[in-house]
Design a protein around this motif. Structure first.
Motif, short mmCIF file in Angstrom:
data_model
loop_
_atom_site.label_atom_id
_atom_site.label_comp_id
_atom_site.label_asym_id
_atom_site.label_seq_id
_atom_site.Cartn_x
_atom_site.Cartn_y
_atom_site.Cartn_z
N GLU A 50 -8.77 2.95 0.87
CA GLU A 50 -8.18 2.22 2.00
C GLU A 50 -6.75 1.78 1.68
O GLU A 50 -5.84 1.94 2.49
CB GLU A 50 -9.03 1.02 2.37
CG GLU A 50 -8.54 0.29 3.60
CD GLU A 50 -9.48 -0.84 3.99
OE1 GLU A 50 -8.99 -1.97 4.12
OE2 GLU A 50 -10.69 -0.57 4.16
N GLU A 53 -4.43 4.86 1.47
CA GLU A 53 -4.07 5.33 2.81
C GLU A 53 -2.95 4.48 3.39
O GLU A 53 -1.96 5.01 3.91
CB GLU A 53 -5.30 5.30 3.73
CG GLU A 53 -5.01 5.61 5.18
CD GLU A 53 -4.57 7.04 5.43
OE1 GLU A 53 -3.81 7.25 6.39
OE2 GLU A 53 -4.99 7.94 4.69
N LEU A 54 -3.08 3.17 3.30
CA LEU A 54 -2.06 2.27 3.85
C LEU A 54 -0.71 2.46 3.16
O LEU A 54 0.30 2.69 3.82
CB LEU A 54 -2.51 0.81 3.71
CG LEU A 54 -1.44 -0.23 4.07
CD1 LEU A 54 -1.08 -0.15 5.55
CD2 LEU A 54 -1.90 -1.62 3.69
N CYS A 56 0.36 4.75 0.53
CA CYS A 56 0.88 6.08 0.24
C CYS A 56 1.10 6.93 1.49
O CYS A 56 2.06 7.68 1.56
CB CYS A 56 -0.07 6.81 -0.71
SG CYS A 56 -0.29 5.97 -2.30
N HIS A 57 0.22 6.81 2.44
CA HIS A 57 0.32 7.66 3.63
C HIS A 57 1.15 7.03 4.74
O HIS A 57 1.85 7.75 5.45
CB HIS A 57 -1.09 7.97 4.16
CG HIS A 57 -1.87 8.86 3.27
ND1 HIS A 57 -2.18 10.16 3.59
CD2 HIS A 57 -2.41 8.64 2.05
CE1 HIS A 57 -2.88 10.70 2.61
NE2 HIS A 57 -3.03 9.79 1.66
N GLN A 58 1.07 5.73 4.91
CA GLN A 58 1.76 5.10 6.03
C GLN A 58 3.09 4.47 5.61
O GLN A 58 4.14 4.85 6.11
CB GLN A 58 0.87 4.05 6.68
CG GLN A 58 -0.38 4.65 7.30
CD GLN A 58 -1.34 3.60 7.81
OE1 GLN A 58 -0.93 2.52 8.22
NE2 GLN A 58 -2.62 3.89 7.78
N LEU A 59 3.04 3.51 4.70
CA LEU A 59 4.25 2.79 4.33
C LEU A 59 5.27 3.67 3.61
O LEU A 59 6.46 3.62 3.92
CB LEU A 59 3.91 1.58 3.47
CG LEU A 59 3.05 0.51 4.13
CD1 LEU A 59 2.69 -0.59 3.14
CD2 LEU A 59 3.74 -0.07 5.35
N GLU A 60 4.82 4.47 2.65
CA GLU A 60 5.76 5.30 1.90
C GLU A 60 6.45 6.32 2.79
O GLU A 60 7.62 6.64 2.58
CB GLU A 60 5.08 6.00 0.73
CG GLU A 60 4.82 5.09 -0.44
CD GLU A 60 6.08 4.48 -1.05
OE1 GLU A 60 7.14 5.12 -1.06
OE2 GLU A 60 5.98 3.35 -1.54
N ALA A 61 5.76 6.85 3.78
CA ALA A 61 6.41 7.80 4.70
C ALA A 61 7.58 7.13 5.42
O ALA A 61 8.66 7.72 5.55
CB ALA A 61 5.40 8.34 5.71
N ASP A 62 7.39 5.91 5.85
CA ASP A 62 8.48 5.17 6.50
C ASP A 62 9.60 4.88 5.51
O ASP A 62 10.78 5.06 5.81
CB ASP A 62 7.98 3.85 7.09
CG ASP A 62 7.09 4.06 8.30
OD1 ASP A 62 7.14 5.14 8.92
OD2 ASP A 62 6.34 3.12 8.63
N TYR A 63 9.24 4.43 4.30
CA TYR A 63 10.25 4.11 3.29
C TYR A 63 11.06 5.34 2.90
O TYR A 63 12.28 5.27 2.78
CB TYR A 63 9.61 3.53 2.03
CG TYR A 63 8.96 2.18 2.20
CD1 TYR A 63 9.42 1.27 3.14
CD2 TYR A 63 7.89 1.82 1.40
CE1 TYR A 63 8.82 0.04 3.28
CE2 TYR A 63 7.28 0.58 1.54
CZ TYR A 63 7.75 -0.31 2.49
OH TYR A 63 7.15 -1.52 2.63
N THR A 78 9.30 14.59 4.11
CA THR A 78 7.97 15.02 4.53
C THR A 78 7.06 15.08 3.30
O THR A 78 7.43 15.70 2.30
CB THR A 78 8.03 16.42 5.18
OG1 THR A 78 8.97 16.39 6.25
CG2 THR A 78 6.67 16.85 5.69
#
Length: 101
Positions: A50, A53-54, A56-63, A78
């Motif tokens: 969980e 996912e938060l 590595c997948h969500q926050l890091e993509a934005d960063y 990407t």
């Protein structure tokens, strides 16, 4: 692209915290491989998928995209490979950076 990859090589929060590899493919394309990530290791040990996912997948993509936009608004980050990992010896993640038209 070279300036963006150089940022990852010298930025204290990156270079001093992660084990990274860099590949400058051409002036519009680069790849950063994070071989070791202490944060991921902590998430795997204490928090599970969980948290992975938060962060590595969500926050890091934005960063990652925020970082690239400092260098060029047309640059995009990407994820090529993200956790969870099969084994602790696998790389943490890999990101591709491209300068679009």
């Amino acid at each position: 692209m070279a300036a963006c990859l150089k940022f990852f090589q010298v930025a204290p929060g990156w270079a001093g915290f992660h084990d990274l590899d860099y590949e400058l493919i051409n002036k519009n394309h680069g790849v950063v491989t994070i071989k070791r990530c202490p944060a991921l290791e902590n998430f795997e040990k204490h928090y599970g998928e969980e948290r992975i996912e938060l962060v590595c997948h969500q926050l890091e993509a934005d960063y990652m995209n925020d970082y690239t936009h400092f260098f060029n608004a047309k640059m995009k980050a990407t994820p090529v490979l993200l956790p969870p990992r099969q084994t602790p010896r696998d790389i943490a993640c890999r990101w591709e950076f491209k300068l679009g038209q």
